[in-house]
Write an enzyme that holds these catalytic residues in place. Structure first.
Site, PDB file in Angstrom:
ATOM      1  N   HIS A   1      -0.424   4.673   7.438  1.00  0.00           N
ATOM      2  CA  HIS A   1       0.283   5.280   6.310  1.00  0.00           C
ATOM      3  C   HIS A   1       0.634   6.749   6.560  1.00  0.00           C
ATOM      4  CE1 HIS A   1      -2.419   2.098   4.695  1.00  0.00           C
ATOM      5  NE2 HIS A   1      -1.305   1.737   4.075  1.00  0.00           N
TER       6      HIS A   1
ATOM      7  N   ASP B   1      -3.380   8.062   8.194  1.00  0.00           N
ATOM      8  CA  ASP B   1      -4.265   7.189   8.962  1.00  0.00           C
ATOM      9  C   ASP B   1      -3.402   6.438   9.971  1.00  0.00           C
ATOM     10  OD1 ASP B   1      -2.997   5.164   7.496  1.00  0.00           O
ATOM     11  OD2 ASP B   1      -4.650   4.922   6.085  1.00  0.00           O
TER      12      ASP B   1
ATOM     13  N   SER C   1       0.796  -1.227   0.000  1.00  0.00           N
ATOM     14  CA  SER C   1       0.000   0.000   0.000  1.00  0.00           C
ATOM     15  C   SER C   1       0.831   1.281   0.000  1.00  0.00           C
ATOM     16  CB  SER C   1      -0.937   0.017   1.215  1.00  0.00           C
ATOM     17  OG  SER C   1      -0.203  -0.075   2.430  1.00  0.00           O
TER      18      SER C   1
END
Length: 362
Positions: free
Chosen positions: A340, A337, A47
């Site tokens: 990340h 978040d 991600s």
């Protein structure tokens, strides 16, 4: 008193100018001999560098909705797991290739998009095949299969010779490993039945080595692979195992440093045995930990919580515009978040890496 003729004086001044310019001349020669920028940047991983591949697969690991993309161009949620640009975008920009690295899947890619590079990364994957299976995302092995398909598309656009040049001269980046430790080993029981932690780290390092070797045999020569971040200091991990004070987990960070140490040694070994390859290990642990532990040094005000919601557990589906409060200025936060970093943190991180590794990334 020494008297110099006008002609000799002019000659003396000219010689002085030549001597003064000599270092600049050497610098100019060195600059002209610098290796050209790679024709493309090609990305594999999780991600951290997924710009939207997960948008088109059936998985819970998605972020193609607000408030993700809050500070991206047009405030658009592209599937990047951040408020804006991600490391692959900054890397491509640093290399002078393009501003954004697009997802290979789910987007209409132009010929220029393809020949200048794409990302095959899928949020939630890891070097351990089980990691991808747990959240139904694109494994690194499947990413390699997509790369082979991509090569055929490039060949159809530019012809065989140019396609081979692009393949062998592009800059390849691999960023994975965080999910293996944080999600697969520490958070689920599956691998603990098979491995103790040192054995699991060795397993994931060998999996990373196999990936790099397969990529090499597919034509890649300039391969950079990032180590794990200080996973014990991620907001989510502070919440899960950091106690009431949400301190960084020393156990998790030690696992990351052990993984990084072994990965670095293995990449150096590959660099020595793979003919004409340039395999580079990139330390992201140290610079990111500095941002986390000394946020004010970089102009941040918060590094223990994310911008989205309480910042303690919200990530992907739990970070959404309907149920969560979002901070007004994400640039003051190290994390977007609970997992990340923010666009600004990524920007600083990539700049620090460029300063450290310089031409090695080229």
């Amino acid at each position: 008193m020494i008297i110099i003729s006008q002609k000799r004086a002019v000659t003396f001044r000219l010689l002085s100018i030549v001597v003064f310019l000599h270092p600049l001349h050497d610098w100019a020669i060195a600059a002209s001999q610098k290796s050209p920028s790679p024709p493309a940047v090609i990305v594999f991983g999780d991600s951290i560098v997924d710009p939207g591949n997960n948008n088109v697969i059936l998985t819970i690991a998605k972020c193609n909705y607000p408030p993700y993309g809050k500070d991206f161009v047009g405030h658009k949620a592209t599937g990047r797991f951040s408020n804006g640009k991600i490391p692959s975008d900054f890397i491509a920009s640093q290399l002078g290739i393009k501003q954004y690295v697009p997802a290979y899947l789910g987007t209409e890619l132009s010929a220029h998009d393809l020949i200048t590079g794409v990302s095959f990364a899928s949020g939630g994957c890891g070097f351990d095949p089980l990691t991808s299976q747990l959240v139904s995302v694109i494994s690194l092995e499947e990413q390699l299969n997509l790369f082979m398909e991509y090569k055929q598309k490039v060949k159809a656009i530019v012809g065989e010779n140019r396609a081979e040049y692009i393949t062998s001269n592009s800059a390849y980046f691999i960023i994975a490993g965080t999910n293996d430790l944080a999600s697969t080993y520490f958070a689920t029981p599956f691998r603990k039945f098979e491995f103790d932690l040192p054995s699991y780290i060795n397993f994931t390092v060998q999996s990373a080595s196999t990936l790099v070797q397969k990529l090499y045999h597919l034509g890649a020569r300039k391969i950079s692979i990032a180590g794990a971040p200080p996973i014990g200091c991620l907001p989510s991990q502070r919440t899960l195992v950091g106690g009431i004070e949400r301190i960084c987990s020393a156990t998790y960070n030690q696992a990351a440093t052990s993984f990084n140490s072994q990965l670095s040694k293995e990449m150096q070994r590959l660099n020595n045995i793979l003919h004409k390859a340039k395999v580079l290990y990139i330390d992201i642990y140290t610079p990111l930990l500095d941002l986390i532990l000394h946020p004010s040094k970089y102009g941040f005000v918060e590094s223990k919580r994310g911008c989205c919601g309480t910042g303690t557990f919200e990530v992907t589906q739990t970070c959404n515009s309907l149920t969560t409060f979002v901070c007004e200025d994400a640039s003051k936060y190290v994390f977007w978040d609970s997992y990340h970093p923010t666009e600004r943190a990524y920007d600083i991180l990539v700049r620090k890496l460029a300063q450290k590794y310089g031409a090695s990334l080229n």
